[in-house]
Design a protein around this motif. Structure first.
Motif, PDB file in Angstrom:
ATOM      1  N   GLU A   3       0.849  -1.194   0.000  1.00 35.37           N
ATOM      2  CA  GLU A   3       0.000   0.000   0.000  1.00 35.37           C
ATOM      3  C   GLU A   3       0.889   1.250   0.000  1.00 35.37           C
ATOM      4  OE1 GLU A   3      -3.258   0.115  -0.364  1.00 35.37           O
ATOM      5  OE2 GLU A   3      -3.271  -2.079  -0.533  1.00 35.37           O
ATOM      6  N   GLU A   4       0.571   2.197  -0.865  1.00 34.76           N
ATOM      7  CA  GLU A   4       1.403   3.391  -1.005  1.00 34.76           C
ATOM      8  C   GLU A   4       1.491   4.216   0.283  1.00 34.76           C
ATOM      9  OE1 GLU A   4       0.496   5.596  -4.545  1.00 34.76           O
ATOM     10  OE2 GLU A   4       0.484   3.798  -5.804  1.00 34.76           O
ATOM     11  N   PRO A   5       0.407   4.361   1.082  1.00 38.61           N
ATOM     12  CA  PRO A   5       0.525   5.113   2.344  1.00 38.61           C
ATOM     13  C   PRO A   5       1.602   4.546   3.272  1.00 38.61           C
ATOM     14  CG  PRO A   5      -1.777   4.820   1.781  1.00 38.61           C
ATOM     15  CD  PRO A   5      -0.994   3.979   0.823  1.00 38.61           C
ATOM     16  N   LEU A   6       1.797   3.229   3.207  1.00 41.27           N
ATOM     17  CA  LEU A   6       2.834   2.609   4.039  1.00 41.27           C
ATOM     18  C   LEU A   6       4.223   3.063   3.582  1.00 41.27           C
ATOM     19  CD1 LEU A   6       3.301   0.597   6.369  1.00 41.27           C
ATOM     20  CD2 LEU A   6       3.422  -1.232   4.653  1.00 41.27           C
ATOM     21  N   LEU A   7       4.434   3.136   2.276  1.00 42.27           N
ATOM     22  CA  LEU A   7       5.728   3.583   1.743  1.00 42.27           C
ATOM     23  C   LEU A   7       5.967   5.071   2.020  1.00 42.27           C
ATOM     24  CD1 LEU A   7       5.585   1.690  -1.673  1.00 42.27           C
ATOM     25  CD2 LEU A   7       7.187   1.231   0.201  1.00 42.27           C
ATOM     26  N   LEU A   8       4.878   5.832   2.080  1.00 40.53           N
ATOM     27  CA  LEU A   8       5.021   7.271   2.350  1.00 40.53           C
ATOM     28  C   LEU A   8       5.499   7.566   3.766  1.00 40.53           C
ATOM     29  CD1 LEU A   8       1.879   8.641   0.478  1.00 40.53           C
ATOM     30  CD2 LEU A   8       4.253   9.326   0.038  1.00 40.53           C
ATOM     31  N   ARG A   9       5.482   6.557   4.637  1.00 39.47           N
ATOM     32  CA  ARG A   9       5.960   6.751   6.014  1.00 39.47           C
ATOM     33  C   ARG A   9       7.480   6.679   6.118  1.00 39.47           C
ATOM     34  NH1 ARG A   9       1.727   2.610   8.984  1.00 39.47           N
ATOM     35  NH2 ARG A   9      -0.194   3.657   8.327  1.00 39.47           N
ATOM     36  N   LEU A  10       8.126   6.230   5.034  1.00 41.56           N
ATOM     37  CA  LEU A  10       9.585   6.172   5.060  1.00 41.56           C
ATOM     38  C   LEU A  10      10.168   7.575   5.190  1.00 41.56           C
ATOM     39  CD1 LEU A  10      10.219   3.570   2.214  1.00 41.56           C
ATOM     40  CD2 LEU A  10      10.927   3.311   4.587  1.00 41.56           C
ATOM     41  N   PRO A  11      11.270   7.745   5.930  1.00 40.77           N
ATOM     42  CA  PRO A  11      11.888   9.076   6.088  1.00 40.77           C
ATOM     43  C   PRO A  11      12.270   9.687   4.743  1.00 40.77           C
ATOM     44  CG  PRO A  11      12.849   7.497   7.620  1.00 40.77           C
ATOM     45  CD  PRO A  11      11.986   6.707   6.678  1.00 40.77           C
ATOM     46  N   HIS A  12      12.003  10.981   4.596  1.00 41.17           N
ATOM     47  CA  HIS A  12      12.401  11.784   3.433  1.00 41.17           C
ATOM     48  C   HIS A  12      11.636  11.452   2.150  1.00 41.17           C
ATOM     49  CE1 HIS A  12      15.711  13.601   5.643  1.00 41.17           C
ATOM     50  NE2 HIS A  12      16.102  12.381   6.010  1.00 41.17           N
ATOM     51  N   VAL A  13      10.652  10.559   2.204  1.00 42.98           N
ATOM     52  CA  VAL A  13       9.879  10.260   1.000  1.00 42.98           C
ATOM     53  C   VAL A  13       8.930  11.418   0.701  1.00 42.98           C
ATOM     54  CG1 VAL A  13       8.082   8.792   0.003  1.00 42.98           C
ATOM     55  CG2 VAL A  13      10.007   7.747   1.160  1.00 42.98           C
ATOM     56  N   THR A  14       8.955  11.888  -0.551  1.00 39.10           N
ATOM     57  CA  THR A  14       8.061  12.973  -0.962  1.00 39.10           C
ATOM     58  C   THR A  14       7.000  12.514  -1.953  1.00 39.10           C
ATOM     59  OG1 THR A  14       9.571  13.607  -2.745  1.00 39.10           O
ATOM     60  CG2 THR A  14       9.850  14.713  -0.606  1.00 39.10           C
ATOM     61  N   HIS A  15       7.253  11.377  -2.618  1.00 38.53           N
ATOM     62  CA  HIS A  15       6.293  10.913  -3.624  1.00 38.53           C
ATOM     63  C   HIS A  15       6.478   9.416  -3.835  1.00 38.53           C
ATOM     64  CE1 HIS A  15       3.582  11.221  -7.043  1.00 38.53           C
ATOM     65  NE2 HIS A  15       4.447  10.560  -7.776  1.00 38.53           N
ATOM     66  N   VAL A  16       5.362   8.711  -4.037  1.00 42.24           N
ATOM     67  CA  VAL A  16       5.383   7.272  -4.318  1.00 42.24           C
ATOM     68  C   VAL A  16       4.531   7.015  -5.547  1.00 42.24           C
ATOM     69  CG1 VAL A  16       4.711   4.977  -3.511  1.00 42.24           C
ATOM     70  CG2 VAL A  16       5.722   6.611  -1.905  1.00 42.24           C
ATOM     71  N   LYS A  17       5.074   6.214  -6.481  1.00 43.61           N
ATOM     72  CA  LYS A  17       4.329   5.894  -7.688  1.00 43.61           C
ATOM     73  C   LYS A  17       4.489   4.411  -8.011  1.00 43.61           C
ATOM     74  CE  LYS A  17       4.044   7.036 -12.626  1.00 43.61           C
ATOM     75  NZ  LYS A  17       4.670   7.829 -13.718  1.00 43.61           N
ATOM     76  N   ASN A  18       3.351   3.743  -8.198  1.00 44.08           N
ATOM     77  CA  ASN A  18       3.378   2.344  -8.655  1.00 44.08           C
ATOM     78  C   ASN A  18       3.467   2.360 -10.175  1.00 44.08           C
ATOM     79  OD1 ASN A  18       1.114  -0.198  -9.376  1.00 44.08           O
ATOM     80  ND2 ASN A  18       3.061  -0.615  -8.402  1.00 44.08           N
ATOM     81  N   THR A  19       4.580   1.866 -10.736  1.00 50.24           N
ATOM     82  CA  THR A  19       4.802   1.920 -12.185  1.00 50.24           C
ATOM     83  C   THR A  19       4.353   0.657 -12.898  1.00 50.24           C
ATOM     84  OG1 THR A  19       7.101   1.169 -11.913  1.00 50.24           O
ATOM     85  CG2 THR A  19       6.713   3.557 -11.941  1.00 50.24           C
ATOM     86  N   GLY A  20       3.728  -0.264 -12.174  1.00 53.36           N
ATOM     87  CA  GLY A  20       3.238  -1.493 -12.782  1.00 53.36           C
ATOM     88  C   GLY A  20       3.613  -2.711 -11.958  1.00 53.36           C
ATOM     89  N   GLY A  21       2.649  -3.617 -11.731  1.00 55.35           N
ATOM     90  CA  GLY A  21       2.933  -4.814 -10.954  1.00 55.35           C
ATOM     91  C   GLY A  21       3.338  -4.463  -9.538  1.00 55.35           C
TER      92      GLY A  21
END
Length: 301
Positions: free
Chosen positions: A232-250
């Motif tokens: 889930e992208e919200p989980l990845l957004l919790r990483l330090p310094h992350v400003t944007h998350v994009k699923n590029t496929g699969g």
């Protein structure tokens, strides 16, 4: 300053080629001058070489005003235009002797620039028999004859094959050891390889003036990671310094960070802590080509 430009504007009919352009180039700097076709690069370089006169603003080379002291400016700089004008029926040495007479120079100086630009193997040939790479060397030799402190090079590697490009790039680096160089080019790798600073012009206006060091420090870091399960992208957004998350496929994600610190170990630890496997983990950065595209595909204000 070796080159000083202040509020230069130039108009051709209804077209505004330059609009209040200002910058300076210090002694010994190698500065890349970038911009899309028609942005005003060649116009500005022709103003600096006294070929054109600006409608307003001032410019100086080695302290000499391009309007008030054109002869001193011409003695202070060497110029290689985009379309290298050569007499193809002349031999290399014959052409350089012709150019040398303009500055009252002897044959000894001709031999020096032939050696400096690596023209010895072709010096006995007519210019029309030379490859594009060697013709560019002849143009550089002519620009260097009077030993100017400033060189202005307009697209010096256009039309060269990969081997010729590497050779001319190496030659420019060697010349840059004791010259100030303003280098116009469309080849971003060339700027990254030889330049200390970059100027970007768009629609006649200067939109960027940055040192290569500052560009590298300000690079946007992107981590491309492939997990063995969807995350889930919200989980990845919790990483330090992350400003944007994009699923590029699969199960592949691009994570953008606002830090230059390598964040791959952090992403690997995240996968381990969440019982995920990392199938690939690659670090990318925003390069000069992306910055150029960003600044020149949108209208200037």
């Amino acid at each position: 300053m070796s080159i000083s430009v202040s509020n230069i504007s130039k108009q051709f009919g209804d077209q505004k080629a330059l609009d209040q352009v200002s910058f300076s180039v210090g002694k010994g700097e190698v500065v890349g001058f970038l911009g899309p076709n028609g942005a005003g690069k060649s116009t500005l370089m022709k103003i600096l070489t006294t070929y054109y006169r600006a409608d307003s603003g001032t410019a100086a080379v080695n302290g000499f005003d391009v309007v008030e002291a054109p002869r001193e400016v011409q003695r202070s700089l060497g110029y290689l235009p985009e379309h290298n004008p050569l007499y193809l029926d002349l031999y290399v040495k014959e052409y350089l002797r012709f150019c040398a007479r303009v500055f009252g120079l002897g044959r000894e100086r001709i031999s020096e620039v032939i050696a400096q630009t690596g023209l010895q193997p072709e010096a006995h040939k007519k210019i029309g028999q030379l490859s594009k790479g060697y013709r560019q060397r002849v143009g550089l030799a002519a620009a260097l004859l009077h030993d100017p402190e400033v060189l202005i090079l307009d697209e010096p590697t256009t039309g060269l094959d990969p081997n010729q490009l590497v050779e001319i790039r190496k030659l420019i680096r060697e010349i840059a050891q004791d010259k100030t160089i303003l280098l116009s080019t469309h080849i971003m790798k060339e700027v990254e390889a030889v330049c200390d600073r970059v100027l970007i012009i768009n629609q006649g206006r200067l939109v960027a003036d940055k040192s290569m060091e500052a560009l590298r420090e300000g690079e946007t870091q992107v981590i491309e990671v492939e997990f063995d399960y969807r995350v889930e992208e919200p989980l990845l957004l919790r990483l330090p310094h992350v400003t944007h998350v994009k699923n590029t496929g699969g199960f592949v994600y691009e994570l953008q960070f606002d830090t230059t610190k390598d964040m791959r170990p952090m992403v690997f630890d995240f996968a381990h802590d969440n019982q995920l496997k990392t199938l690939q983990l690659t670090r990318k950065t925003q390069n000069l080509e992306q910055l150029f595209s960003q600044l020149t595909t949108q209208p200037t204000p």
